[in-house]
Design an enzyme around this catalytic site. Structure first.
Site, PDB file in Angstrom:
ATOM      1  N   PHE A  45      56.333 -45.649  36.975  1.00  0.00           N
ATOM      2  CA  PHE A  45      55.593 -44.763  36.075  1.00  0.00           C
ATOM      3  C   PHE A  45      55.633 -45.343  34.661  1.00  0.00           C
ATOM      4  CE2 PHE A  45      54.907 -40.930  33.541  1.00  0.00           C
ATOM      5  CZ  PHE A  45      53.874 -40.323  34.227  1.00  0.00           C
ATOM      6  N   ASP A  92      64.536 -41.877  38.940  1.00  0.00           N
ATOM      7  CA  ASP A  92      63.669 -40.842  38.382  1.00  0.00           C
ATOM      8  C   ASP A  92      63.169 -39.995  39.555  1.00  0.00           C
ATOM      9  OD1 ASP A  92      61.558 -39.334  37.351  1.00  0.00           O
ATOM     10  OD2 ASP A  92      61.061 -40.844  35.856  1.00  0.00           O
ATOM     11  N   TYR A 127      58.490 -29.524  35.317  1.00  0.00           N
ATOM     12  CA  TYR A 127      57.190 -28.837  35.413  1.00  0.00           C
ATOM     13  C   TYR A 127      56.364 -29.227  36.632  1.00  0.00           C
ATOM     14  CZ  TYR A 127      55.808 -33.109  32.806  1.00  0.00           C
ATOM     15  OH  TYR A 127      55.630 -34.399  32.381  1.00  0.00           O
ATOM     16  N   LYS A 128      56.874 -30.107  37.498  1.00  0.00           N
ATOM     17  CA  LYS A 128      56.106 -30.504  38.679  1.00  0.00           C
ATOM     18  C   LYS A 128      56.457 -29.564  39.837  1.00  0.00           C
ATOM     19  CE  LYS A 128      55.299 -35.046  36.823  1.00  0.00           C
ATOM     20  NZ  LYS A 128      55.855 -36.374  36.566  1.00  0.00           N
ATOM     21  N   ARG A 166      44.110 -38.304  43.964  1.00  0.00           N
ATOM     22  CA  ARG A 166      45.477 -37.942  44.335  1.00  0.00           C
ATOM     23  C   ARG A 166      45.531 -36.454  44.671  1.00  0.00           C
ATOM     24  NH1 ARG A 166      50.575 -38.627  40.274  1.00  0.00           N
ATOM     25  NH2 ARG A 166      49.409 -37.017  39.194  1.00  0.00           N
TER      26      ARG A 166
HETATM   27  C1  LIG Z   1      55.900 -36.785  35.318  1.00  0.00           C
HETATM   28  C2  LIG Z   1      56.765 -37.955  35.128  1.00  0.00           C
HETATM   29  C3  LIG Z   1      57.414 -38.175  33.912  1.00  0.00           C
HETATM   30  C4  LIG Z   1      57.138 -37.240  32.775  1.00  0.00           C
HETATM   31  O1  LIG Z   1      57.751 -37.582  31.596  1.00  0.00           O
HETATM   32  P1  LIG Z   1      57.592 -36.629  30.339  1.00  0.00           P
HETATM   33  O2  LIG Z   1      58.626 -37.090  29.419  1.00  0.00           O
HETATM   34  O3  LIG Z   1      57.748 -35.227  30.814  1.00  0.00           O
HETATM   35  O4  LIG Z   1      56.214 -36.808  29.792  1.00  0.00           O
HETATM   36  C5  LIG Z   1      58.277 -39.260  33.812  1.00  0.00           C
HETATM   37  N1  LIG Z   1      58.481 -40.094  34.857  1.00  0.00           N
HETATM   38  C6  LIG Z   1      57.857 -39.895  36.043  1.00  0.00           C
HETATM   39  C7  LIG Z   1      58.120 -40.812  37.173  1.00  0.00           C
HETATM   40  C8  LIG Z   1      56.979 -38.837  36.204  1.00  0.00           C
HETATM   41  O5  LIG Z   1      56.363 -38.649  37.373  1.00  0.00           O
END
Ligand SMILES: *Cc1c(COP(=O)(O)O)cnc(C)c1O
Length: 410
Positions: free
Chosen positions: A127, A197, A222-223, A369
């Protein structure tokens, strides 16, 4: 395959042991929400709880609520509620800041624990925020660098130069799942630390951080956890590393005694030393209320249903729509809770679907997706979503200039 009908999907929903959870969310029946992997749906209990926190705890309690309403303990208390979902002990998890900020803290802390090793190792497809932060952290040290290799080359790229291996458990594009236990063991065998992560896996499947002997982890609130837009994220630090851990954002909330107002910094004992500043109480309350529902969720059932929803979706799309190429592992055990397809007109097709109330998302350059959050997605939703997709394709509905203009958030 031919025997599959909408009625047979309904029958699957009737037998689904998770089906009652759907009513616990605010969901509009004209919408099929296949983006819970990006922003989880709203639990019904959250608005009332937020009203109470605002009017009673803040409005009436005022500053007394830091003690009386337990605001001060929110990061550790909420971390404790996340612990079961990721196979950790309560005192190994904390809820705070964003995933990005937490990645920064733990990457710096990890490099400090492995002096003399110049490399942070990650995969090319990780990511972006994870990669940007690794690059930033390496630059901060001056004598460290980020090394990127393809996902399948991680194992044999971990050598004695590597201080930290940092990976996302479920790939955000393809949904491909890494073997956490194996890669963690490989990192340890080479003397490196590992940072996972869990943004796309927490709440989507059982995770065994302790069982895999993971060192460090972060994840998103938040996911799948449904904590609300921009919800606090979480951090995991294995107990054995906590007393040696030195994170760089040494704010007062991570101090051993914040209210002594001492001039010098002494880190708190345990996981609390990863904190920096004052917790965002309203966002914390939304996340905590969502997590109270998770106490009743059987993650093994979530995982089984996610696999079936994904399998069903793949079968139906491949049977009814042409021009789509599967971007996710076909084998459910090798993917998370999402399914992605390549299509050269992916952006416009997704916009046409969203107009019909089928909400997924698009990831450049050509990925559609679809996330299947098993607490609120039904088998009939999968059936209906593919019905819409087939109609969009048959009618060429995507082929309009206004559907091809990219919005800021895709
Ligand atoms: C959604 C997501 C993030 C989100 O990071 P924020 O700091 O909340 O913007 C980070 N890493 C991964 C792998 C994600 O899927």
């Amino acid at each position: 395959m031919n025997s599959l009908t909408r009625a047979s999907c309904q029958a699957l929903d009737e037998r689904d042991c998770l089906s009652s959870f759907r009513d616990e969310f605010v969901l509009d029946d004209t919408v099929i929400y296949l983006d819970g992997n990006s922003l989880g749906a709203l639990p019904r209990t959250v608005p009332g709880r937020l009203r109470e926190v605002v009017l009673r705890e803040w409005g009436q309690g005022l500053i007394r609520s830091w003690n009386a309403a337990g605001w001060m303990e929110a990061p550790t208390r909420i971390g404790g509620k996340i612990a079961r979902l990721i196979g950790a002990d309560r005192d190994e998890v904390i809820a705070t800041d964003s995933t990005s900020v937490n990645l920064f803290k733990l990457m710096v802390a990890a490099l400090r624990l492995r002096p003399g090793r110049p490399v942070i190792l990650s995969e090319t497809g990780n990511f972006p925020t994870d990669l940007y932060l690794a690059e930033g952290v390496a630059g901060l040290f001056g004598d460290r660098q980020l090394r990127l290799v393809p996902a399948d080359a991680i194992g044999f790229s971990i050598d004695a130069d590597v201080a930290l291996v940092t990976l996302t458990h479920v790939d955000f594009r393809s949904g491909r799942l890494h073997d956490m236990e194996r890669i963690t063991a490989e990192a340890h065998a080479a003397g490196a630390l590992i940072l996972w992560d869990l943004s796309h896996s927490a709440g989507a499947m059982p995770i065994e951080l302790a069982g895999a002997a993971v060192d460090l982890a972060v994840g998103c609130g938040y996911k799948y956890l449904n904590g609300g837009p921009g919800a606090p994220a979480f951090m995991f630090v294995a107990r054995r590393l906590q007393s040696a851990l030195r994170q760089p954002i040494t704010g007062w909330m991570g101090h051993a005694a914040p209210f002594e107002f001492a001039p010098d910094y002494t880190p708190a004992a345990g996981i609390a030393r990863t904190l920096s500043g004052t917790p965002p109480v309203l966002s914390m309350a939304a996340l905590e209320t969502a997590l109270d529902m998770w106490e009743r969720v059987d993650l093994a059932a979530v995982r089984r249903k996610a696999a079936r929803l994904g399998d069903l979706f793949i079968r139906l799309v491949e049977a009814r729509c042409s021009g789509f190429r599967l971007a996710s592992p076909r084998q459910a055990s090798e993917r998370g809770s999402q399914v992605s397809f390549h299509h050269p007109q992916g952006y416009a097709i997704m916009q046409a679907l969203i107009r019909r109330g089928v909400i997924g998302d698009f990831r450049a350059p050509d990925l559609l997706r679809f996330g299947f959050a098993p607490l609120y997605i039904r088998y009939v939703d999968v059936w209906d979503a593919v019905e819409h997709l087939a109609a969009v394709m048959a009618g060429g509905e995507w082929d309009r200039p206004e559907l091809k203009a990219r919005a800021r958030v895709t």
